[in-house]
Write an enzyme that holds these catalytic residues in place. Structure first.
Site, PDB file in Angstrom:
ATOM      1  N   ILE A 119      11.674  -0.303   1.581  1.00 46.45           N
ATOM      2  CA  ILE A 119      11.556  -0.390   3.044  1.00 46.45           C
ATOM      3  C   ILE A 119      12.456  -1.526   3.535  1.00 46.45           C
ATOM      4  O   ILE A 119      12.151  -2.698   3.289  1.00 46.45           O
ATOM      5  CB  ILE A 119      10.094  -0.649   3.469  1.00 46.45           C
ATOM      6  CG1 ILE A 119       9.168   0.428   2.884  1.00 46.45           C
ATOM      7  CG2 ILE A 119       9.986  -0.687   4.995  1.00 46.45           C
ATOM      8  CD1 ILE A 119       7.696   0.079   2.969  1.00 46.45           C
ATOM      9  N   CYS A 133      10.299  -7.305  -2.440  1.00 50.83           N
ATOM     10  CA  CYS A 133      11.078  -7.069  -1.211  1.00 50.83           C
ATOM     11  C   CYS A 133      11.387  -8.384  -0.479  1.00 50.83           C
ATOM     12  O   CYS A 133      12.227  -9.149  -0.935  1.00 50.83           O
ATOM     13  CB  CYS A 133      10.375  -6.050  -0.332  1.00 50.83           C
ATOM     14  SG  CYS A 133      11.522  -5.245   0.810  1.00 50.83           S
ATOM     15  N   GLY A 148       7.459  -8.167   3.548  1.00 52.17           N
ATOM     16  CA  GLY A 148       7.256  -8.529   4.948  1.00 52.17           C
ATOM     17  C   GLY A 148       8.602  -8.815   5.580  1.00 52.17           C
ATOM     18  O   GLY A 148       9.487  -7.975   5.535  1.00 52.17           O
ATOM     19  N   GLU A 149       8.732  -9.997   6.116  1.00 51.62           N
ATOM     20  CA  GLU A 149       9.986 -10.372   6.779  1.00 51.62           C
ATOM     21  C   GLU A 149      10.363 -11.784   6.316  1.00 51.62           C
ATOM     22  O   GLU A 149       9.668 -12.749   6.652  1.00 51.62           O
ATOM     23  CB  GLU A 149       9.799 -10.291   8.303  1.00 51.62           C
ATOM     24  CG  GLU A 149      11.002 -10.710   9.092  1.00 51.62           C
ATOM     25  CD  GLU A 149      12.309 -10.084   8.599  1.00 51.62           C
ATOM     26  OE1 GLU A 149      12.400  -8.854   8.541  1.00 51.62           O
ATOM     27  OE2 GLU A 149      13.221 -10.843   8.240  1.00 51.62           O
ATOM     28  N   SER A 150      11.459 -11.865   5.554  1.00 50.62           N
ATOM     29  CA  SER A 150      11.797 -13.133   4.903  1.00 50.62           C
ATOM     30  C   SER A 150      12.159 -14.231   5.897  1.00 50.62           C
ATOM     31  O   SER A 150      11.900 -15.411   5.640  1.00 50.62           O
ATOM     32  CB  SER A 150      12.933 -12.927   3.901  1.00 50.62           C
ATOM     33  OG  SER A 150      14.069 -12.369   4.539  1.00 50.62           O
ATOM     34  N   HIS A 208       8.181  -1.871  -3.539  1.00 52.23           N
ATOM     35  CA  HIS A 208       6.798  -2.293  -3.267  1.00 52.23           C
ATOM     36  C   HIS A 208       5.805  -1.557  -4.152  1.00 52.23           C
ATOM     37  O   HIS A 208       5.162  -0.613  -3.688  1.00 52.23           O
ATOM     38  CB  HIS A 208       6.431  -1.947  -1.810  1.00 52.23           C
ATOM     39  CG  HIS A 208       7.198  -2.673  -0.765  1.00 52.23           C
ATOM     40  ND1 HIS A 208       6.779  -3.865  -0.230  1.00 52.23           N
ATOM     41  CD2 HIS A 208       8.348  -2.365  -0.150  1.00 52.23           C
ATOM     42  CE1 HIS A 208       7.648  -4.267   0.691  1.00 52.23           C
ATOM     43  NE2 HIS A 208       8.613  -3.373   0.762  1.00 52.23           N
ATOM     44  N   ARG A 231      20.276  -8.745   2.109  1.00 56.32           N
ATOM     45  CA  ARG A 231      19.151  -8.263   2.919  1.00 56.32           C
ATOM     46  C   ARG A 231      19.461  -6.910   3.525  1.00 56.32           C
ATOM     47  O   ARG A 231      20.612  -6.645   3.890  1.00 56.32           O
ATOM     48  CB  ARG A 231      18.876  -9.232   4.071  1.00 56.32           C
ATOM     49  CG  ARG A 231      17.969 -10.374   3.716  1.00 56.32           C
ATOM     50  CD  ARG A 231      17.725 -11.230   4.935  1.00 56.32           C
ATOM     51  NE  ARG A 231      16.766 -10.657   5.847  1.00 56.32           N
ATOM     52  CZ  ARG A 231      16.925 -10.624   7.159  1.00 56.32           C
ATOM     53  NH1 ARG A 231      17.995 -11.094   7.740  1.00 56.32           N
ATOM     54  NH2 ARG A 231      15.979 -10.101   7.907  1.00 56.32           N
ATOM     55  N   GLU A 250       2.981  -2.439  -4.805  1.00 56.59           N
ATOM     56  CA  GLU A 250       1.643  -2.667  -4.223  1.00 56.59           C
ATOM     57  C   GLU A 250       1.262  -1.565  -3.243  1.00 56.59           C
ATOM     58  O   GLU A 250       0.103  -1.485  -2.846  1.00 56.59           O
ATOM     59  CB  GLU A 250       1.578  -4.052  -3.549  1.00 56.59           C
ATOM     60  CG  GLU A 250       2.308  -4.183  -2.216  1.00 56.59           C
ATOM     61  CD  GLU A 250       3.807  -4.454  -2.343  1.00 56.59           C
ATOM     62  OE1 GLU A 250       4.348  -4.296  -3.464  1.00 56.59           O
ATOM     63  OE2 GLU A 250       4.437  -4.798  -1.329  1.00 56.59           O
TER      64      GLU A 250
HETATM   65  N1  LIG Z   1       9.810  -4.551   3.234  1.00 62.81           N
HETATM   66  C1  LIG Z   1      10.323  -5.753   3.256  1.00 62.81           C
HETATM   67  O1  LIG Z   1       9.792  -6.702   2.700  1.00 62.81           O
HETATM   68  C2  LIG Z   1      11.567  -5.893   4.077  1.00 62.81           C
HETATM   69  C3  LIG Z   1      12.311  -7.192   3.884  1.00 62.81           C
HETATM   70  C4  LIG Z   1      13.005  -7.594   5.158  1.00 62.81           C
HETATM   71  N2  LIG Z   1      14.071  -6.692   5.478  1.00 62.81           N
HETATM   72  C5  LIG Z   1      13.515  -9.019   5.034  1.00 62.81           C
HETATM   73  O2  LIG Z   1      14.664  -9.258   5.196  1.00 62.81           O
HETATM   74  O3  LIG Z   1      12.753  -9.912   4.787  1.00 62.81           O
END
Ligand SMILES: NC(=O)CC[C@H](N)C(=O)O
Length: 202
Positions: free
Chosen positions: A140, A82, A50-52, A181, A111, A183
């Site tokens: 991704i 990720c 997702g997005e950290s 990923h 990142r 999953e």
């Molecule tokens: N597919 C992902 O989980 C991307 C990670 C995202 N770029 C982050 O910094 O959290």
């Protein structure tokens, strides 16, 4: 552990559903975790992609940071993919200044590391300890691992192309992380590996 392990998926943000499905296919009982009471009820935790930066903020909003750190200190197995890998890193490069992970794996991750070349790509990655074909790894906006501390085992690296040699899978005790990923690809070997780890840890 005699019964089916109960594995939570941190459900603050990210691809929660995909991990729940992969864990179920790998023989675990998978449940979303958003509250401390839900965390208390699981044997292990998955932190999704997702997005950290968002996950870090929501971990504070939902008051989950300290409880998760405590469970990790107590030996709870955690797998992060990720953004989940970033949340498990003790040091993050190119992060937002206010983003903070859990007390996880002794490593430095960068990142969006591959993103300088391309946003997303796929590559075969062999994982130490998992038999069969290399994983069809999907990256991704993924991080890579730039440094690992003592006690961290490198499980997988990119083998070809401009990113050859980059570390993309690691394990430290009961903590596991991948840049990619699994999953998303229907290959549940990594989730099965984690379920086995959870059974062994119990
Ligand atoms: N597919 C992902 O989980 C991307 C990670 C995202 N770029 C982050 O910094 O959290």
């Amino acid at each position: 552990m005699s019964g089916t392990p109960v594995i939570g998926v941190l459900a603050l943000q990210g691809d929660v559903r995909e991990h729940v499905a992969a864990l179920a296919a790998a023989g675990a009982q998978a449940v979303p975790v958003r509250r401390t009471q839900e965390l208390d009820a699981v044997d292990a935790l998955v932190i999704p992609g997702g997005e950290s930066t968002t996950m870090s903020r929501l971990a504070d909003v939902f008051e989950l940071r300290e409880p998760i750190d405590k469970r990790i200190a107590g030996g709870m197995p955690v797998y992060g993919s990720c953004a989940g890998m970033i949340m498990l890193a003790t040091e993050v490069l190119d992060g937002r200044p206010d983003q903070r992970g859990f007390d996880g794996i002794s490593m430095t991750v960068r990142r969006n590391a591959f993103g300088r070349q391309v946003d997303s790509f796929e590559a075969p990655v062999a994982i130490n300890g998992i038999a069969g074909e290399p994983f069809h790894a999907v990256f991704i906006r993924a991080p890579w691992v730039e440094r690992v501390g003592e006690g961290v085992e490198v499980l997988g690296q990119v083998t070809d192309g401009p990113s050859a040699g980059r570390i993309v899978a690691v394990r430290q005790g009961n903590l596991l992380a991948t840049s990619f990923h699994p999953e998303l690809t229907g290959d549940v070997r990594l989730h099965r590996y984690f379920v086995d780890l959870v059974r062994a840890a119990a």
